[in-house]
Design a protein around this motif. Structure first.
Motif, PDB file in Angstrom:
ATOM      1  N   GLU A 158       3.032  14.655  10.286  1.00 42.37           N
ATOM      2  CA  GLU A 158       3.902  15.750  10.290  1.00 42.37           C
ATOM      3  C   GLU A 158       4.375  16.152   8.781  1.00 42.37           C
ATOM      4  N   LEU A 159       4.551  14.679   8.321  1.00 39.08           N
ATOM      5  CA  LEU A 159       5.172  14.902   6.400  1.00 39.08           C
ATOM      6  C   LEU A 159       4.062  15.337   6.004  1.00 39.08           C
ATOM      7  N   VAL A 160       2.781  15.188   5.852  1.00 42.45           N
ATOM      8  CA  VAL A 160       1.751  15.812   5.371  1.00 42.45           C
ATOM      9  C   VAL A 160       1.545  17.061   5.521  1.00 42.45           C
ATOM     10  N   ASP A 161       1.699  17.478   6.607  1.00 43.93           N
ATOM     11  CA  ASP A 161       1.453  19.107   6.975  1.00 43.93           C
ATOM     12  C   ASP A 161       2.722  19.713   6.360  1.00 43.93           C
ATOM     13  N   ALA A 162       3.926  19.157   6.300  1.00 51.73           N
ATOM     14  CA  ALA A 162       5.114  20.092   5.809  1.00 51.73           C
ATOM     15  C   ALA A 162       5.298  20.205   4.401  1.00 51.73           C
ATOM     16  N   ILE A 163       4.401  19.098   3.796  1.00 55.21           N
ATOM     17  CA  ILE A 163       4.724  19.157   1.818  1.00 55.21           C
ATOM     18  C   ILE A 163       3.249  19.357   1.381  1.00 55.21           C
ATOM     19  N   LYS A 164       2.430  20.082   2.340  1.00 49.76           N
ATOM     20  CA  LYS A 164       0.791  20.375   1.674  1.00 49.76           C
ATOM     21  C   LYS A 164       0.429  18.979   0.901  1.00 49.76           C
ATOM     22  N   ILE A 183       2.311  20.701  -2.956  1.00 54.00           N
ATOM     23  CA  ILE A 183       3.345  22.186  -2.899  1.00 54.00           C
ATOM     24  C   ILE A 183       3.686  22.576  -4.253  1.00 54.00           C
ATOM     25  N   GLU A 184       4.146  23.906  -4.317  1.00 52.76           N
ATOM     26  CA  GLU A 184       4.248  24.405  -5.505  1.00 52.76           C
ATOM     27  C   GLU A 184       5.380  23.704  -6.631  1.00 52.76           C
ATOM     28  N   ASN A 185       6.535  23.241  -5.967  1.00 51.36           N
ATOM     29  CA  ASN A 185       7.545  22.880  -6.731  1.00 51.36           C
ATOM     30  C   ASN A 185       8.596  21.996  -6.196  1.00 51.36           C
TER      31      ASN A 185
END
Length: 243
Positions: A117-123, A222-224
């Protein structure tokens, strides 16, 4: 051993259960934080494991004060017999005074989340220990790695774990990932997962340490930093709504 810390931790657990909209889920959360099985807890309390299961599943009415007290005492006693790792981790948060520039965000989840779930949330991209994706997390700490290196002592570093090591340590402004993984190996206490953000070229030593220590390693694309923290907080809010 750590009498004041034990008392503070006991009050925190009992208070969370008493005030929770779903006491059973909160009991399960704390049992899992302590790493105690339903069977082990039931044996200590002198009841069948189905009793524990019924409380956690909401099939029994909310536990009374006496039941909560026995539940909390059991968790703490079992932890003491194992060396008191959870009690010591909690004690690190008492009176902590961490460098504010180093800590970008630090939250606990109302319900545990999996590494997946964490991986999915933060790309995220998991680069070591793929078999541990189902490991449960109870919180996260986002650390500015540059400020951490410049400002934090060894004692400060231990306080990053909050009240449980079953959390994600997320390092930003990372170039290779070597320094955070070396720090974790030297300190001895291990998080449930390490996330690196800003990696330009991942160091092979960081991956090897992750594999050796059995700590999953994730690179976030994730971008920034702002987007990273926003995504993590949305995950916190999602879990709060599930309670």
């Amino acid at each position: 051993m750590l009498e004041k810390e034990k008392e503070a931790l006991a009050k925190r657990i009992a208070g969370e259960i008493t005030l929770s909209a779903d006491p059973g889920k909160t009991m399960r959360k704390w049992r899992e934080i302590f790493g105690v099985s339903q069977t082990e807890l039931a044996d200590y309390l002198g009841v069948s494991s189905s009793v524990i299961s019924d409380y956690e599943g909401g099939r029994r009415k909310s536990p009374g004060a006496s039941t909560i007290r026995k539940f909390v005492e059991a968790l703490i006693h079992i932890d003491e017999k194992r060396g008191g790792n959870v009690i010591r981790a909690f004690s690190k948060t008492i009176g902590s005074d961490l460098p504010t520039d180093a800590i970008l965000d630090m939250r606990e989840f109302a319900l545990p989340v999996t590494i997946k779930e964490l991986v999915d949330a933060i790309k995220g991209e998991i680069v070591a220990n793929l078999d541990l994706m189902d490991r449960k997390l109870y919180g996260y700490t986002v650390v500015d790695s540059i400020h951490a290196i410049l400002e934090m002592s060894s004692e400060d570093f231990l306080k990053l774990y909050g009240w449980t090591t079953e959390r994600a340590l997320i390092f930003t402004k990372v170039t290779t990932g070597r320094s955070p993984m070396i720090a974790i190996r030297v300190q001895g206490m291990k998080p449930a997962v390490v996330v690196l953000h800003g990696v330009k070229k991942l160091d092979e030593l960081a991956v090897k340490i992750s594999e050796r220590e059995r700590v999953p390693l994730i690179v976030s694309h994730i971008e920034n930093e702002d987007a990273l923290i926003s995504s993590l907080r949305r995950l916190v809010e999602k879990k709060e709504k599930e309670v």
